[in-house]
Design a protein around this motif. Sequence first.
Motif, PDB file in Angstrom:
ATOM      1  N   THR A  90       0.853  -1.187   0.000  1.00 55.62           N
ATOM      2  CA  THR A  90       0.000   0.000   0.000  1.00 55.62           C
ATOM      3  C   THR A  90       0.892   1.240   0.000  1.00 55.62           C
ATOM      4  N   ASP A  91       0.295   2.391  -0.283  1.00 52.86           N
ATOM      5  CA  ASP A  91       1.065   3.645  -0.264  1.00 52.86           C
ATOM      6  C   ASP A  91       1.705   3.867   1.106  1.00 52.86           C
ATOM      7  N   ARG A  92       0.939   3.583   2.158  1.00 58.27           N
ATOM      8  CA  ARG A  92       1.448   3.783   3.517  1.00 58.27           C
ATOM      9  C   ARG A  92       2.619   2.838   3.799  1.00 58.27           C
ATOM     10  N   GLU A  93       2.502   1.582   3.344  1.00 60.58           N
ATOM     11  CA  GLU A  93       3.585   0.621   3.548  1.00 60.58           C
ATOM     12  C   GLU A  93       4.844   1.056   2.802  1.00 60.58           C
ATOM     13  N   LEU A  94       4.676   1.612   1.600  1.00 63.32           N
ATOM     14  CA  LEU A  94       5.825   2.132   0.853  1.00 63.32           C
ATOM     15  C   LEU A  94       6.485   3.283   1.610  1.00 63.32           C
ATOM     16  N   GLU A  95       5.656   4.159   2.197  1.00 62.39           N
ATOM     17  CA  GLU A  95       6.199   5.275   2.994  1.00 62.39           C
ATOM     18  C   GLU A  95       7.018   4.737   4.162  1.00 62.39           C
ATOM     19  N   VAL A  96       6.459   3.733   4.862  1.00 60.63           N
ATOM     20  CA  VAL A  96       7.142   3.141   6.016  1.00 60.63           C
ATOM     21  C   VAL A  96       8.446   2.487   5.570  1.00 60.63           C
TER      22      VAL A  96
END
Length: 198
Positions: free
Chosen positions: A136-142
């Motif tokens: 997910t976008d959030r997982e990529l950010e993390v």
Amino acid sequence: MLLTQDADIEVVGEADDGITGTELAESLAPDVVLLDVRMPRRSGVEACRAIKEAVPAAKIIMLTVSDEEGDLYETVKNGAAGYLLKDSSIEEVAQAIRVVNEGQSLISPSMAVKLIDEFKQMSKPDKQQGTQLKLTDRELEVLRLVAKGLNNREVAKELFISENTVKNHVRNILEKLQLHSRMEAVMYAMKEKLLDLP
């Protein structure tokens, strides 16, 4: 012997070879395991793999004379969270145990340089899209922040989310990408050039 003198480190077992070390780790379930790459009866790479399968929560640090890139890659690939050369001081080893126990990764500076150089050579842009679809976008950010060296608390602060949420994201990232440790996730992010993505 030196580690037992450290107030916040308890040595719960010692072994002379890879098989005994694996059996001890299974029965004692320690927080952190120190292994050598070269051990009698079972190599450090094999022991690392066996211990991670038997005690997934155990953090493994390789403490070795081997400065071979191949040994570094194999141990990290099999779940090692740290890789120190035996010329490290006892204070550096103790600090590595604390850092790795908190969920971070640590590699001797000379080995880290080799690792970064190798993954610069191995960039495969064609896989980026597949990674983006998996995460997910959030997982990529993390993942990007973890790859930049931030710990869970720092990632949480940066993204305005709880530390527990960060831990969940990291766990999901490792599961989705079939990786074993944060260090592998960092290597993966560098290899896939995820740090360069907008």
